[in-house]
Design a protein around this motif. Structure first.
Motif, PDB file in Angstrom:
ATOM      1  N   ARG A 255       0.867  -1.186  -0.078  1.00 31.13           N
ATOM      2  CA  ARG A 255       0.042   0.026  -0.002  1.00 31.13           C
ATOM      3  C   ARG A 255       0.881   1.347   0.062  1.00 31.13           C
ATOM      4  NH1 ARG A 255      -3.373  -3.369   3.542  1.00 31.13           N
ATOM      5  NH2 ARG A 255      -2.530  -2.299   5.530  1.00 31.13           N
ATOM      6  N   ASP A 257       3.255   4.099  -1.442  1.00 34.59           N
ATOM      7  CA  ASP A 257       3.480   4.530  -2.669  1.00 34.59           C
ATOM      8  C   ASP A 257       4.293   5.620  -2.746  1.00 34.59           C
ATOM      9  OD1 ASP A 257       2.291   6.915  -1.799  1.00 34.59           O
ATOM     10  OD2 ASP A 257       0.443   6.713  -3.044  1.00 34.59           O
ATOM     11  N   ARG A 258       4.871   6.095  -4.047  1.00 34.43           N
ATOM     12  CA  ARG A 258       6.021   6.742  -4.354  1.00 34.43           C
ATOM     13  C   ARG A 258       5.896   7.928  -3.684  1.00 34.43           C
ATOM     14  NH1 ARG A 258       9.810   6.716  -8.638  1.00 34.43           N
ATOM     15  NH2 ARG A 258      10.347   8.999  -9.067  1.00 34.43           N
ATOM     16  N   CYS A 286      11.330   1.905  -4.757  1.00 36.57           N
ATOM     17  CA  CYS A 286      10.583   1.663  -5.736  1.00 36.57           C
ATOM     18  C   CYS A 286      10.671   0.346  -6.361  1.00 36.57           C
ATOM     19  CB  CYS A 286      10.458   2.724  -6.879  1.00 36.57           C
ATOM     20  SG  CYS A 286       9.527   4.445  -6.294  1.00 36.57           S
ATOM     21  N   HIS A 289       9.633  -2.225  -3.505  1.00 37.73           N
ATOM     22  CA  HIS A 289       8.216  -2.178  -3.673  1.00 37.73           C
ATOM     23  C   HIS A 289       7.482  -3.046  -4.798  1.00 37.73           C
ATOM     24  CE1 HIS A 289       4.185  -0.191  -4.322  1.00 37.73           C
ATOM     25  NE2 HIS A 289       4.371  -0.481  -2.838  1.00 37.73           N
ATOM     26  N   HIS A 290       8.033  -2.701  -5.898  1.00 40.96           N
ATOM     27  CA  HIS A 290       7.447  -3.597  -7.023  1.00 40.96           C
ATOM     28  C   HIS A 290       7.441  -5.061  -7.130  1.00 40.96           C
ATOM     29  CE1 HIS A 290       6.226  -3.675 -11.324  1.00 40.96           C
ATOM     30  NE2 HIS A 290       7.291  -4.075 -11.647  1.00 40.96           N
TER      31      HIS A 290
END
Ligand code: ATP
Ligand code: MG
Length: 297
Positions: A255, A257-258, A286, A289-290
């Protein structure tokens, strides 16, 4: 709306209490007379960004609602560092991972063949099962640790060794009670050790992911292994082996985010992090997270 910059605490020499002997870096405990808690001032290893890594990691944990020690940027007699609020209060003290494992896992015991590789996820889970009397306590402890390990994967924290987690215990009327301590010591994360030209090169060549995958974490997969997997690889394996614990933790991190990280980075005072350090931190988180989001599909 623009969020304010993070404060920089100016630690006064007369607040100093004692030097902390545990851990590898120079640091000391102090207490501002106005404050009810003790704080640990940590110097970064020279030439590294351990101080901003501590702060940014704690702020990421905060956004993710993962229990963590509060961290501020700090100055002591002209030296930059970070400062961490003690959570060992109200009669509670920190019982470290290695002490817990010593009471529950053979290789850590007096007749065991302890090696760093004994610090495996399986041994940690066994220790939780043997430490907590009730199923509810065991589950809660394992879920909390899963969240810490997923945070490590997000920020590439390569230092989750057995003194970098623990339980907060209290003895009341001869009865021990305890819970997993908030996560602490994230100094070895976010590419804090990289020199600027290397950071620039990794960014330019799109090799931030490669850097993340090459990191070796402090939690091993098997006792026979020579090296621990990267914190990210640990999660890839853990979510398959223990989905009930690791899926909720990965869902929580997914959940993030950038823009939340961009806000955190904007709040770090201008001259405390270089442009490349900010760019690299963003690219690193990032990427991780990806990769973790992929585990949920
Ligand atoms: N917020 C806290 N509350 C209570 N005790 C803490 C807290 N943070 C750290 N400690 C204690 O201080 C010790 C040293 O702190 P920390 O792990 O942050 O230092 P370090 O030098 O970065 O360690 P390392 O050798 O793992 O790199 C910890 O092992 C723990 O015992
Ligand atoms: Mg430590």
């Amino acid at each position: 709306m623009n969020e304010p910059q993070y404060p920089v605490i100016e630690v006064q020499p007369e607040w100093v209490l004692e030097v902390e002997a545990m851990g590898s870096k120079e640091k000391f405990w102090y207490r501002d007379r106005e404050d009810k808690a003790d704080w640990l001032f940590k110097y970064p290893k020279p030439g590294t960004g351990q101080h901003w890594a501590e702060k940014v990691a704690a702020e990421i944990a905060k956004v993710l609602q993962i229990r963590h020690a509060t961290v501020e940027l700090a100055l002591f007699m002209g030296s930059r560092g970070s400062t961490t609020e003690s959570f060992a209060r109200e009669g509670r003290n920190l019982f470290h991972g290695n002490q817990i494992l010593a009471g529950s896992v053979r290789s850590y015991g007096p007749s065991g063949m302890f090696r760093h590789s004994s610090h495996t996820l399986d041994n940690i889970r066994v220790a939780m099962d043997r430490t907590f009397a009730y199923p509810h306590g065991r589950e809660r402890a394992k879920l909390a640790l899963a969240e810490y390990l997923v945070l490590d994967a997000l920020i590439a924290n390569v230092d989750r060794h057995h003194e970098n987690w623990g339980l907060l215990r209290k003895n009341a009327d001869g009865q021990w009670t305890g819970f997993v301590a908030p996560t602490f010591d994230h100094a070895s994360s976010l590419g804090r050790e990289l020199l600027e030209d290397r950071r620039e090169l990794l960014l330019k060549e799109g090799r931030v992911g490669q850097y993340v995958e090459k990191g070796r974490g402090g939690v091993f997969w098997a006792e026979a292994d020579k090296r621990g997997p990267s914190p990210l690889e640990l999660i890839r394996r853990a979510i398959k082996a223990y989905p009930d614990e690791f899926r909720p933790a990965v869902e929580k991190v997914a959940r993030f985010d950038r823009s939340a990280l961009e806000t955190i980075l904007k709040r770090v005072p201008e001259d405390w992090m270089s442009r490349l350090e900010r760019e690299f931190t963003l690219a690193l988180v990032c990427y991780s997270h990806h990769e973790m989001a992929k585990l949920l599909t």
